[in-house]
Design a protein around this motif. Sequence first.
Motif, short mmCIF file in Angstrom:
data_model
loop_
_atom_site.label_atom_id
_atom_site.label_comp_id
_atom_site.label_asym_id
_atom_site.label_seq_id
_atom_site.Cartn_x
_atom_site.Cartn_y
_atom_site.Cartn_z
N ILE A 278 -8.63 -3.68 -11.33
CA ILE A 278 -7.71 -3.57 -10.11
C ILE A 278 -8.31 -2.60 -9.14
O ILE A 278 -8.91 -1.96 -9.39
CB ILE A 278 -6.21 -2.93 -10.65
CG1 ILE A 278 -5.63 -3.66 -11.79
CG2 ILE A 278 -5.42 -2.73 -9.50
CD1 ILE A 278 -4.41 -3.06 -12.45
N ILE A 279 -8.09 -2.98 -7.77
CA ILE A 279 -8.51 -2.25 -6.74
C ILE A 279 -7.30 -2.06 -5.79
O ILE A 279 -6.85 -3.22 -5.30
CB ILE A 279 -9.79 -2.79 -6.09
CG1 ILE A 279 -10.84 -3.10 -6.86
CG2 ILE A 279 -10.11 -2.27 -4.49
CD1 ILE A 279 -12.13 -3.90 -6.39
N VAL A 280 -7.25 -0.91 -5.29
CA VAL A 280 -6.26 -0.55 -4.32
C VAL A 280 -7.17 -0.12 -2.94
O VAL A 280 -8.03 1.12 -3.22
CB VAL A 280 -5.27 0.60 -4.41
CG1 VAL A 280 -4.30 0.71 -3.73
CG2 VAL A 280 -4.69 0.29 -5.93
N SER A 281 -7.05 -0.80 -1.99
CA SER A 281 -7.92 -0.56 -0.97
C SER A 281 -7.14 -0.26 0.39
O SER A 281 -5.88 -0.59 0.59
CB SER A 281 -8.72 -1.83 -0.32
OG SER A 281 -9.87 -1.77 -0.95
N GLY A 282 -7.69 0.73 1.40
CA GLY A 282 -6.89 1.20 2.40
C GLY A 282 -7.71 1.10 3.79
O GLY A 282 -9.01 0.86 3.72
N GLY A 283 -6.86 0.73 4.73
CA GLY A 283 -7.38 0.48 6.00
C GLY A 283 -7.00 1.55 7.15
O GLY A 283 -6.28 2.38 7.02
N PRO A 333 -11.50 -8.65 -8.16
CA PRO A 333 -10.60 -7.94 -9.46
C PRO A 333 -9.57 -8.94 -9.68
O PRO A 333 -9.27 -9.89 -8.97
CB PRO A 333 -10.12 -6.74 -8.76
CG PRO A 333 -10.14 -7.18 -7.25
CD PRO A 333 -11.09 -7.80 -7.03
N LYS A 334 -8.90 -8.48 -10.78
CA LYS A 334 -7.58 -9.29 -11.00
C LYS A 334 -6.60 -9.01 -9.92
O LYS A 334 -5.92 -10.06 -9.77
CB LYS A 334 -7.17 -8.99 -12.24
CG LYS A 334 -7.87 -9.42 -13.55
CD LYS A 334 -7.25 -9.62 -14.83
CE LYS A 334 -8.18 -9.93 -16.07
NZ LYS A 334 -8.89 -9.14 -16.69
N ILE A 335 -6.39 -8.08 -9.27
CA ILE A 335 -5.36 -7.62 -8.70
C ILE A 335 -6.16 -6.78 -7.50
O ILE A 335 -6.95 -5.78 -7.69
CB ILE A 335 -4.17 -7.00 -9.06
CG1 ILE A 335 -3.75 -7.68 -10.29
CG2 ILE A 335 -3.24 -6.77 -8.11
CD1 ILE A 335 -2.59 -6.83 -11.05
N TYR A 336 -5.84 -7.09 -6.19
CA TYR A 336 -6.42 -6.55 -5.08
C TYR A 336 -5.29 -6.17 -4.00
O TYR A 336 -4.39 -7.02 -3.45
CB TYR A 336 -7.41 -7.37 -4.21
CG TYR A 336 -7.92 -6.72 -3.04
CD1 TYR A 336 -9.21 -5.88 -3.54
CD2 TYR A 336 -7.49 -6.61 -1.81
CE1 TYR A 336 -9.96 -5.41 -2.21
CE2 TYR A 336 -8.34 -6.00 -0.97
CZ TYR A 336 -9.26 -5.31 -1.13
OH TYR A 336 -9.98 -4.44 -0.16
#
Lengths: 397, 261
Positions: A278-283, A333-336
């Motif tokens: 799982i990846i949590v990305s910010g912008g 990943p499975k969840i982005y």
Amino acid sequence: MSVMVSKECIGCGACEAGCPFGAIKMQDGMAIIDEACTQCGACVDICPVGAISRDEETKQLVIDKDAYKDVWVSLEVTDGSLKNVGLELLGEGRKLADIMGQKLAGVLIGENVEKLAKEAFAAGADKVYLVEAPELAHYSTDGYTATVVDLITIYRPSVILLGATNNGRDLGPRVACRVGTGLTADCTGLGIDEATGLVAWTRPAFGGNIMATIFCPDNRPQMGTVRPSVFKKPVPDYAKSGEVIKVASKVKAEDIRTQIIDIVHVCTASCNLEEAEIIVSGGRGLGKPENFCYVEDLANALGAAVGASRAAVDAGWKPHLHQVGQTGKTVAPKIYFACGISGAIQHLAGMSSSDTIIAINKDPDAPIFKVADYGIVGDIKEVLPILTEEFKKMKAS
Amino acid sequence: MEIVVCIKQVPDTTEVKIDPVTNTLIRQGVPSIVNPFDKNALEAALQLRDSYGGKVTVLTMGPPQAKDALKECLSIGADDAILVSDRAFGGSDTLATSYTLKAAIDKIGKVDVIFCGKQAIDGDTAQVGPEMAEHLGIAQVTYVAKMDIDGDTARMERENEDGYEVIKVKLPVLVSVIKSSNYEPRYPTVKGAIRANRVEIPTWTAADLDVDEARLGLKGSSTQVQKIFTPPQRVQGVVINKDAREAATELLLRLVEAKIM
């Protein structure tokens, strides 16, 4: 092989506009193909009057291709264990080897790495070529190139797959060039072409705008680097075993021109984006660097890695190691989670093969929603803390 | 110090669009630019020259219009530029390109450091640099974020997946440079632009290089593009436009329902 325009050409210019390489110009009402042509054949399909054709002309055979057998996977070792991408490629390599009716082998190079061979067998390898030496304890261009080239010369594989990691992309071209064969970079799809039996290497180009399928018809081995996380790791079957073929290293310390004087780990698990489920990305939509805490809290609750868009990295909110996209890391990943990320094509190129994409953005027109499986139009500062809290509850229950 | 920077003129892939009707690439109106990573490489080269003296030569292989890219590099501060251009080079893959550039480097003569950008944004292969180093038989260090020189030895920071390695290597060396805050490209100057227009950029053809014709262009390429297609587009899913708590709850329900969580 060459691409030709016949006199049926009506000078409509469709091919000029459609050529991915800008290799076609209109001259006196006819299409003229110039030296930028890579003979990809895109224009052949575009031409409305069938005036363009591609000739297949066989080159004189230089090598005895039948002498080359088996599919090899380069197994990268990091901190005493195999990188996921090697296992993913064993899973995919197994399929290629089965179609070709050949064996699958892992290539394991390092110091004290023999114990990892069982992981390769569990992932489907029939055999493992093992080269151990103190000089090979760490990756070096010179040491590993010489070792892989030596193995190729002795055992002659038909196909070699490497992970498109920094080391894989350092080693691949050096080896391919030394043995004089073709290498396809950064593949996201592999198959065997039914008509020719060649490996069909599929990869994105032009920043992910187009895909190209590449052949290496006349040279062996056929080589490619493959992006991490594109293929799934096979479920290990430790009942399986195979043959370990130990090969003595011919590398001497003085052959290695580069010297590693320090290895600095800047990141912890939070930036191991390539291996994260799982990846949590910010912008930039987060508004200010402090708001990255909402992204990090959610990532912590999920055991996820933290990513960042190029805009956020350029603004200095996160180090480059976290960057996802064309100029950063490619992830699947499975969840982005894309939080406050607008979804420029360069970002999409780095994450659009994720299984599930969840986008949270204030702007309902943000292009990220076009690729997201689930989208929430809303304020990061409000939505993320609620999600974090709920995921924590879910975990606890 | 003799420094060569290999650059590529590329279509600005951030401006490339796909025609929704024909599903093909729209190249019209897409500007040609110096590959962004090559500008980081040029900056690294200029910093070395500014500290240790010497000369920076920019080298490119491409069609005649690639001279524009070379001119831009001259206006930024490079000393010399060379264009390698010939129909015989057409259709080169990385193996043939690196072979051709190697021959151009041989013609330039003694070189201490060769810089490349990490990769070109149109092909994204990152292969020409290492393959050139192999043809030349010199050491390479890829993914470099920082570099310094001490006598005949270079010390570099090479990025890996979770940090970096500090690497020492004797010159000559080929270095591929990543986008790094150490190498933010400088801007062209007026003086530079005037000079760029005056500098004669030589064009080297196959006849000017010591090369085996069979190893050039398509003939010398091991890989073949078999087909080009547009990637399957992801289908837009559900967009929830509700108050934060309701939206979050609905998302969770949907994720559980779809067995994603």
